[in-house]
Scaffold this motif. Structure first.
Motif, mmCIF file in Angstrom:
data_model
loop_
_atom_site.group_PDB
_atom_site.id
_atom_site.type_symbol
_atom_site.label_atom_id
_atom_site.label_comp_id
_atom_site.label_asym_id
_atom_site.label_seq_id
_atom_site.Cartn_x
_atom_site.Cartn_y
_atom_site.Cartn_z
ATOM 1 N N ARG A 10 -1.877 -1.766 7.868
ATOM 2 C CA ARG A 10 -1.323 -0.620 7.886
ATOM 3 C C ARG A 10 -1.234 -0.253 9.438
ATOM 4 N N ARG A 50 -3.182 13.606 -2.998
ATOM 5 C CA ARG A 50 -2.910 12.488 -2.449
ATOM 6 C C ARG A 50 -3.583 11.316 -3.080
ATOM 7 N N CYS A 51 -2.942 10.205 -3.165
ATOM 8 C CA CYS A 51 -3.376 9.204 -3.946
ATOM 9 C C CYS A 51 -2.712 7.967 -3.097
ATOM 10 N N ILE A 52 -3.585 6.825 -2.863
ATOM 11 C CA ILE A 52 -3.209 5.677 -2.291
ATOM 12 C C ILE A 52 -3.573 4.793 -3.391
ATOM 13 N N ASP A 59 1.074 5.305 0.004
ATOM 14 C CA ASP A 59 0.332 6.695 0.185
ATOM 15 C C ASP A 59 1.081 7.507 -0.319
ATOM 16 N N ARG A 109 0.830 -1.023 -0.031
ATOM 17 C CA ARG A 109 0.058 0.111 -0.137
ATOM 18 C C ARG A 109 0.857 1.140 0.103
#
Length: 181
Positions: free
Chosen positions: A180, A92-94, A28, A26
């Motif tokens: 996470r 912001r991009c996950i 971020d 993942r």
């Protein structure tokens, strides 16, 4: 719902999705952070989980904005050529990053996964091509019906797949968020 990712997840099994959640990382990302750079080999395939990414082509500019559920790096994964565009976080991009070497190892060791995975990518790429043709046909920024699914795909089996895929996407997100925390 994120139609694009449903094509992928609807063709994969629960075991495949669990493997992706375990094998993936993942990420971020902050605005402007590059996922894929034009002309440079990419080592991962990405699924946008939250936020947006922009697709830019040198000498042309921004050609697309990708949202939740979009796949990035799939064309280079299929044909092994360097990416033809740069994809960057738009704010912001996950994303879920799946290392190509790990996907390739799974494809070699599990023929069922290979069949499901490549079918899902083929459907995804066909849908993207149809969208591109529609935009060219109807003018910049316009499509015949951006949210449509081809009528021949609208059968009971597909609707069941879409429902199952939505549940799988939610499970993947929960697994990634739990890892996470």
């Amino acid at each position: 719902m994120m139609r694009k990712v449903l094509y992928i997840l609807g063709n994969l099994s629960d075991e495949d999705i669990e493997w992706m959640a375990r094998a993936g990382r993942r990420l971020d990302l902050a605005g402007g952070q590059v996922l894929v750079r034009q002309g440079e080999a990419a080592d991962s395939l990405y699924i946008v989980l939250e936020g947006h990414a922009t697709v830019d082509v040198a000498g042309v500019g921004t050609v697309a904005r990708l949202g939740s559920g979009e796949v990035v790096g799939e064309v280079s994964f299929v044909d092994s050529a360097p990416p033809s565009a740069t994809v960057s976080a738009d704010g912001r991009c996950i994303v879920l990053a799946l290392a190509k070497r790990e996907i390739e190892a799974r494809l070699r060791s599990d023929g069922g996964f290979a069949g499901r995975f490549y079918k899902a990518l083929a459907i995804f790429l066909a849908d993207r091509l149809r969208g591109t043709v529609d935009r060219l046909k109807y003018g910049k920024g316009q499509t015949m019906d951006a949210g449509r699914i081809m009528e021949d795909e609208l059968d009971e089996g597909l609707l069941d797949q879409v429902s199952l895929a939505g549940a799988r996407f939610e499970r993947m997100l929960r697994t990634l968020m739990a890892a996470r925390g």
